[in-house]
Scaffold this motif. Structure first.
Motif, PDB file in Angstrom:
ATOM      1  N   MET A   1      25.558 -69.088  50.084  1.00 37.69           N
ATOM      2  CA  MET A   1      24.136 -68.986  50.405  1.00 37.69           C
ATOM      3  C   MET A   1      23.459 -68.101  49.359  1.00 37.69           C
ATOM      4  O   MET A   1      23.912 -66.983  49.099  1.00 37.69           O
ATOM      5  N   ARG A   2      22.416 -68.609  48.774  1.00 32.69           N
ATOM      6  CA  ARG A   2      21.793 -67.886  47.666  1.00 32.69           C
ATOM      7  C   ARG A   2      20.832 -66.789  48.120  1.00 32.69           C
ATOM      8  O   ARG A   2      20.393 -65.976  47.301  1.00 32.69           O
ATOM      9  N   ILE A   3      20.538 -66.723  49.401  1.00 34.29           N
ATOM     10  CA  ILE A   3      19.557 -65.751  49.870  1.00 34.29           C
ATOM     11  C   ILE A   3      19.984 -64.317  49.558  1.00 34.29           C
ATOM     12  O   ILE A   3      19.154 -63.446  49.336  1.00 34.29           O
ATOM     13  N   ASN A   4      21.296 -64.064  49.515  1.00 35.06           N
ATOM     14  CA  ASN A   4      21.758 -62.691  49.309  1.00 35.06           C
ATOM     15  C   ASN A   4      22.322 -62.457  47.912  1.00 35.06           C
ATOM     16  O   ASN A   4      22.995 -61.451  47.676  1.00 35.06           O
ATOM     17  N   PRO A  18      26.995 -59.139  46.911  1.00 33.97           N
ATOM     18  CA  PRO A  18      27.302 -60.568  46.844  1.00 33.97           C
ATOM     19  C   PRO A  18      28.702 -60.805  46.274  1.00 33.97           C
ATOM     20  O   PRO A  18      29.177 -60.036  45.422  1.00 33.97           O
ATOM     21  N   TYR A  19      29.327 -61.868  46.739  1.00 37.07           N
ATOM     22  CA  TYR A  19      30.654 -62.258  46.255  1.00 37.07           C
ATOM     23  C   TYR A  19      30.474 -62.975  44.923  1.00 37.07           C
ATOM     24  O   TYR A  19      30.050 -64.123  44.871  1.00 37.07           O
ATOM     25  N   ASN A  20      30.799 -62.289  43.825  1.00 33.06           N
ATOM     26  CA  ASN A  20      30.604 -62.820  42.487  1.00 33.06           C
ATOM     27  C   ASN A  20      31.926 -63.178  41.820  1.00 33.06           C
ATOM     28  O   ASN A  20      33.007 -62.825  42.305  1.00 33.06           O
ATOM     29  N   VAL A  21      31.820 -63.842  40.673  1.00 34.50           N
ATOM     30  CA  VAL A  21      33.003 -64.323  39.957  1.00 34.50           C
ATOM     31  C   VAL A  21      33.974 -63.186  39.639  1.00 34.50           C
ATOM     32  O   VAL A  21      35.193 -63.351  39.744  1.00 34.50           O
ATOM     33  N   GLU A  22      33.437 -62.024  39.268  1.00 28.61           N
ATOM     34  CA  GLU A  22      34.321 -60.927  38.876  1.00 28.61           C
ATOM     35  C   GLU A  22      35.133 -60.363  40.038  1.00 28.61           C
ATOM     36  O   GLU A  22      36.105 -59.632  39.840  1.00 28.61           O
ATOM     37  N   HIS A  23      34.766 -60.711  41.265  1.00 29.97           N
ATOM     38  CA  HIS A  23      35.510 -60.249  42.430  1.00 29.97           C
ATOM     39  C   HIS A  23      36.708 -61.154  42.746  1.00 29.97           C
ATOM     40  O   HIS A  23      37.579 -60.756  43.526  1.00 29.97           O
ATOM     41  N   VAL A  24      36.746 -62.348  42.201  1.00 26.52           N
ATOM     42  CA  VAL A  24      37.724 -63.356  42.617  1.00 26.52           C
ATOM     43  C   VAL A  24      39.171 -62.928  42.370  1.00 26.52           C
ATOM     44  O   VAL A  24      40.016 -63.091  43.266  1.00 26.52           O
ATOM     45  N   PRO A  25      39.533 -62.384  41.195  1.00 26.64           N
ATOM     46  CA  PRO A  25      40.945 -62.034  40.987  1.00 26.64           C
ATOM     47  C   PRO A  25      41.491 -61.059  42.033  1.00 26.64           C
ATOM     48  O   PRO A  25      42.607 -61.258  42.545  1.00 26.64           O
ATOM     49  N   ARG A  55      32.314 -70.258  44.575  1.00 25.31           N
ATOM     50  CA  ARG A  55      31.104 -71.053  44.295  1.00 25.31           C
ATOM     51  C   ARG A  55      30.542 -71.638  45.581  1.00 25.31           C
ATOM     52  O   ARG A  55      29.322 -71.692  45.766  1.00 25.31           O
ATOM     53  N   SER A  56      31.422 -72.060  46.476  1.00 26.27           N
ATOM     54  CA  SER A  56      30.978 -72.607  47.753  1.00 26.27           C
ATOM     55  C   SER A  56      30.239 -71.556  48.568  1.00 26.27           C
ATOM     56  O   SER A  56      29.162 -71.814  49.121  1.00 26.27           O
ATOM     57  N   TRP A  57      30.793 -70.339  48.606  1.00 25.92           N
ATOM     58  CA  TRP A  57      30.132 -69.262  49.336  1.00 25.92           C
ATOM     59  C   TRP A  57      28.769 -68.957  48.745  1.00 25.92           C
ATOM     60  O   TRP A  57      27.821 -68.623  49.454  1.00 25.92           O
ATOM     61  N   ARG A  58      28.658 -69.077  47.444  1.00 26.01           N
ATOM     62  CA  ARG A  58      27.391 -68.762  46.776  1.00 26.01           C
ATOM     63  C   ARG A  58      26.346 -69.850  46.999  1.00 26.01           C
ATOM     64  O   ARG A  58      25.159 -69.558  47.150  1.00 26.01           O
TER      65      ARG A  58
END
Length: 205
Positions: A1-4, A18-25, A55-58
């Protein structure tokens, strides 16, 4: 969801970002842990699948997630944000015909942070955000029967048992946020500040 996607929620002891790419590892390491898989009823994913999930969460308009950070660590400029991660919290809008109903999940992934009341703070902050920004009015949570800590947490927050499945070994708890409960929730999170994520990150340097 892009609102946050540009939102930071500041609490007493934690930050929700927000859950970003750099958090994934770091997240992928957590979800490779068998205990966490059992507690969250999750299947192990490859790192590539984990990036797809991020990406889905975002992007999906029925999911909203925040990564939970240690506020004290995050305030230290030398500490990378990934090293401040301690868990996550999510809401799913589970009914396409009722956008006021959401399922909430919380995970304190780092064992050293458990038993310190952070789960309660995180859930209340997420519920406040969902009520005020997403117009959620009803919450549900599905918890494994063996996860007595989480069951106790949500019952203390005012959730009531809706159903129990011996087959799936889980209990469903729920709460309707009427005017009185909304007022209580907002009062219990009057410490929370909603800030701009990018600006907040820059300001600590």
């Amino acid at each position: 969801m892009r609102i946050n996607e540009n939102t930071l929620l500041e609490g007493k002891n934690v930050l929700l970002v927000p859950y970003n790419v750099e958090h994934v590892p770091r997240y992928h390491v957590w979800m490779s842990n068998v205990e966490l898989q059992q507690l969250t009823a999750s299947e192990p994913l490859s790192l590539e699948q984990e990036y797809d999930m991020q990406r889905s969460w975002r992007e999906d308009d029925d999911k909203c997630t925040f990564i939970v950070l240690d506020k004290q660590k995050w305030a230290e400029p030398a500490v990378p944000e990934e090293q401040c991660m301690l868990g996550d919290v999510n809401v799913f809008l589970t009914d396409p015909d009722d956008r006021t109903l959401a399922e909430v999940e919380v995970m304190i992934a780092e064992p050293s942070y458990r038993g310190r009341g952070l789960g309660k703070e995180v859930v209340q902050m997420m519920m406040t955000y969902a009520v005020t920004r997403l117009e959620v009015r009803k919450f549900e949570v599905k918890i494994g029967l063996d996860n007595t800590v989480s069951i106790g947490l949500f019952k203390k927050l005012g959730f009531n048992e809706l159903s129990m499945s011996e087959v799936f070994r889980e209990v469903t708890l729920g709460m309707n946020v009427n005017a009185a409960k909304r007022s209580l929730l907002l009062g219990n999170t009057d410490f929370m500040k909603e800030l701009e994520y990018a600006t907040s990150r820059d300001s600590r340097h």
